[in-house]
Design a protein around this motif. Structure first.
Motif: not given
Length: 251
Positions: A4-9, A174-180, A230-242
């Motif tokens: 997991v990365c701290a940010s998309a940047a 992706a919809w879901r992912g784990d830290r691995h 590498r993984l980036v966790r989206l915020t709820s707003a980012e995940a819903a912005d489709k």
């Protein structure tokens, strides 16, 4: 093992000018929009993109295209992007159009370590015989055309040789992912995302929901973490912005 990365940047910070990118999505469905925006802010240019299509004007890969950051596109569909068509016809953009199933298999083969394969798709057309305009000159003539490909017969039927695709980086959603890095794709997002992820030497995935290792059952996982760096966790707003390309409703 924590990818997991701290940010998309942070996740796209080392993508250099001229890098090749395999990008998931189909139209605007399942595109890694947050990673694309981060790459736009990062400033890399001269990019060589492999994706089913190149977004639409103002969204997805269309953002990078409008900024003049993309030098070459390998895809199967121009779609609803007027700027894509303008740059291609003006000789500003090199474009390799590939039959959609062939593009999917070229990405899958790249991830599987298969260097090339034969397919009947495209036999008897410019896909096999060469001559497809890859780049136009400013005067409208063809500056670069596709080469002819090897043809062989199997069981009396001609097939064309297609080479696998690998890329320096892959950007997927992706919809879901784990830290691995194990990923689960939901509904239409399971389009080109798993294939693009396999083809990238460094794969970056944005996930709508991040869970701990062990929470995903082995039978749930669509793409094992060995393909993801590498993984980036989206915020709820980012995940819903489709978004979708066209809205069609009943009267």
């Amino acid at each position: 093992m924590n990818k997991v990365c701290a940010s998309a940047a942070e996740a796209v910070a080392d993508i250099p000018d001229g890098a090749s990118l395999a990008v998931g999505g189909f139209g605007l469905s399942g595109i890694p929009a947050v990673l694309i925006e981060a790459l736009h802010t990062q400033g890399a240019t001269g990019l060589k993109v492999v994706s089913n299509n190149c977004g639409v004007d103002g969204r997805g890969l269309g953002v990078l295209l409008a900024a003049g950051r993309i030098a070459r596109v390998t895809g199967s569909y121009v779609g609803e992007n007027k700027e894509f068509a303008r740059q291609y016809l003006a000789g500003e953009l090199e474009v390799e159009l590939v039959p959609q199933g062939t593009l999917a298999e070229r990405l899958r083969a790249g991830g599987a370590g298969v260097p090339a394969f034969f397919t009947p798709a495209g036999v008897g057309t410019q896909v096999a015989n060469g001559g497809l305009p890859w780049r136009y000159a400013p005067d409208g003539s063809v500056a670069v055309a596709s080469p002819a490909k090897e043809i062989r017969a199997f069981d009396g039927r001609p097939h064309v040789l297609e080479e696998a695709i690998t890329a320096d980086f892959a950007l997927v959603r992706a919809w879901r992912g784990d830290r691995h890095g194990n990923l689960v794709f939901r509904r239409a997002s399971a389009n080109f995302n798993p294939l693009a992820a396999m083809a990238g030497r460094v794969t970056v995935a944005e996930v709508e929901e991040l869970v701990e290792p062990g929470e995903l059952g082995p039978d749930e996982i669509h793409l094992p973490g060995v393909f993801v760096q590498r993984l980036v966790r989206l915020t709820s707003a980012e995940a819903a912005d489709k978004h979708i390309e066209k809205v069609t409703v009943r009267s």
